[in-house]
Design a protein around this motif. Sequence first.
Motif, PDB file in Angstrom:
ATOM      1  N   ASP A   1      -7.136   4.716  -2.441  1.00 15.65           N
ATOM      2  CA  ASP A   1      -8.303   5.465  -2.931  1.00 15.65           C
ATOM      3  C   ASP A   1      -9.340   4.560  -3.593  1.00 15.65           C
ATOM      4  O   ASP A   1     -10.439   5.010  -3.934  1.00 15.65           O
ATOM      5  N   ASP A   2      -8.985   3.299  -3.781  1.00 18.67           N
ATOM      6  CA  ASP A   2      -9.912   2.352  -4.414  1.00 18.67           C
ATOM      7  C   ASP A   2     -11.014   1.990  -3.407  1.00 18.67           C
ATOM      8  O   ASP A   2     -10.720   1.601  -2.270  1.00 18.67           O
ATOM      9  N   PRO A   3     -12.277   2.111  -3.770  1.00 20.49           N
ATOM     10  CA  PRO A   3     -13.365   1.809  -2.829  1.00 20.49           C
ATOM     11  C   PRO A   3     -13.370   0.350  -2.351  1.00 20.49           C
ATOM     12  O   PRO A   3     -13.958   0.039  -1.317  1.00 20.49           O
ATOM     13  N   ASN A   4     -12.680  -0.525  -3.094  1.00 23.78           N
ATOM     14  CA  ASN A   4     -12.649  -1.937  -2.719  1.00 23.78           C
ATOM     15  C   ASN A   4     -11.395  -2.335  -1.943  1.00 23.78           C
ATOM     16  O   ASN A   4     -11.159  -3.529  -1.724  1.00 23.78           O
ATOM     17  N   VAL A   5     -10.594  -1.340  -1.553  1.00 23.06           N
ATOM     18  CA  VAL A   5      -9.332  -1.669  -0.885  1.00 23.06           C
ATOM     19  C   VAL A   5      -9.559  -2.509   0.372  1.00 23.06           C
ATOM     20  O   VAL A   5      -8.784  -3.412   0.696  1.00 23.06           O
TER      21      VAL A   5
ATOM     22  N   LEU B   1       0.825  -1.211   0.000  1.00 23.52           N
ATOM     23  CA  LEU B   1       0.000   0.000   0.000  1.00 23.52           C
ATOM     24  C   LEU B   1       0.857   1.258   0.000  1.00 23.52           C
ATOM     25  O   LEU B   1       0.506   2.260  -0.635  1.00 23.52           O
TER      26      LEU B   1
ATOM     27  N   PHE C   1      -2.100   4.828  -4.477  1.00 26.13           N
ATOM     28  CA  PHE C   1      -3.383   4.994  -5.181  1.00 26.13           C
ATOM     29  C   PHE C   1      -4.363   3.879  -4.835  1.00 26.13           C
ATOM     30  O   PHE C   1      -5.578   4.040  -4.977  1.00 26.13           O
ATOM     31  N   LEU C   2      -3.830   2.740  -4.355  1.00 29.32           N
ATOM     32  CA  LEU C   2      -4.723   1.647  -3.956  1.00 29.32           C
ATOM     33  C   LEU C   2      -5.617   2.063  -2.794  1.00 29.32           C
ATOM     34  O   LEU C   2      -6.729   1.557  -2.643  1.00 29.32           O
TER      35      LEU C   2
END
Length: 481
Positions: free
Chosen positions: A73-77, A65, A70-71
């Motif tokens: 900011d992913d809603p599925n992180v 991470l 940018f990961l």
Amino acid sequence: MSSKPLDYENLNKNVKECQYAVRGELYLRASELQKEGKKIIFTNVGNPHALGQKPLTFPRQVIALCQAPFLLDDPNVGLVFPADAIARAKHFLSNDYQGLGAYSDSRGIPGVRKEVAEFIERRDGYPSDPELIYLTDGASKGVMQILNAIIRGEGDGVLVPVPQYPLYSATISLLGGTLVPYYLEETANWGLDVNNLRQSVAQARYKGITVRAMAIINPGNPTGQCLSEANLKDVVKFCYQENLVLLGDEVYQQNIYQDERTFISARKVLMDMGPPINKELQLVSFHTVSKGYWGECGQRGGYFEMTNIPPKSVEEIYKVASIALSPNVPGQIFMGLMVNPPKPGDISYERYVRESKAVLESLRKRAHIMTDGFNSCRNVVCNFTEGAMYSFPQIRLPPKAIEAAKKAGKVPDVFYCLKLLEATGISTVPGSGFGQKEGVFHLRTTILPAEEDMPAIMASFKKFNDEFMEQYEDHKGYSRM
């Protein structure tokens, strides 16, 4: 055409005289054989992941991470990464840390140094000052930095245990100093004798050498012994009496395979002894993420902590550290995670503990398999690997083998290890690369091959060794003892 500065004859003589057996003749020959298609088992260096040890999940999640923010900011992180790993990554990416792409302070990230200080206080029961902790590119760089500050020229000596890890002999040689050996006693399970230390210092001073420091490797490399508290007290007293800096190489402190002697840091022993000694003895301690159950050698994370070093000297050490601008930042993050891992109640705690215990329990089994395997072989004797990652068996070479080595232009244990490599693909390091008593021969191997592969490896070694002894012995029944 005139000779040039980088022509061999014009190189710095310290560079040419420097030797590093762990990546020496045996390793180079093993690499050649590997290119030719032979399967090679590289047991020459303590490199756990290269031999199949899996990385711990939590630190790799955090570093992933941090490397790819940018990961976050992913809603599925949250479906891929646990909440505590996400929180730690955000912590390391905050303004206080500046992320992985920026230089840090030359001493290392202040927040990580604070975490290291808290770890040391939990371990030893005494406060630690983050300002006296420097993060480094692995412990080796820290050792080199401190030896560089200690050694002023060839008249300066450093006491080093023999057998020793060749980082010390190579660095001392490179810096133009003098290695002063003190021999560990194999028949006493590689114990340390203070009388031997006194003799070594006396002999060095007789030759005009000023002994300025003493290194201990605990647990031992290549010998695998764990120093007792009584032994450590003797060392501290000796260094105090002789006005030496004590260098505590403690990178294997998590690697303990017996219950009789747990790891005790040199710093704790020093602090327990009280004044005036704990206020005056100069101590530098080293640790790393490369060993233990982490085994993250390639990440190059380490630290050294200074005790009773004067402020002006600390400033000079900082000045030299600042030439490189910054230790590598991912290695610093790994160090922060090692000294401050998941805690009870954290989402990742149970998995972290399960993975860590599995590595250590397997290493303990492998230490027994390897020691028992060596001791089952003809003319081989081996002390049990109490800690660290290595076995250091003595190979009792018959006179005919020694004569054959001489004719081949090889040191006897190099001759043996080369024959072993050619026959089995097992790449080891000859004992002569670590130092040993005259006429005594060893090899060093890691205990790191996969547990399920270990019986076959030891069977292969035994077959080679017993055939070798059969070939070179004058009489059947050549004594193992």
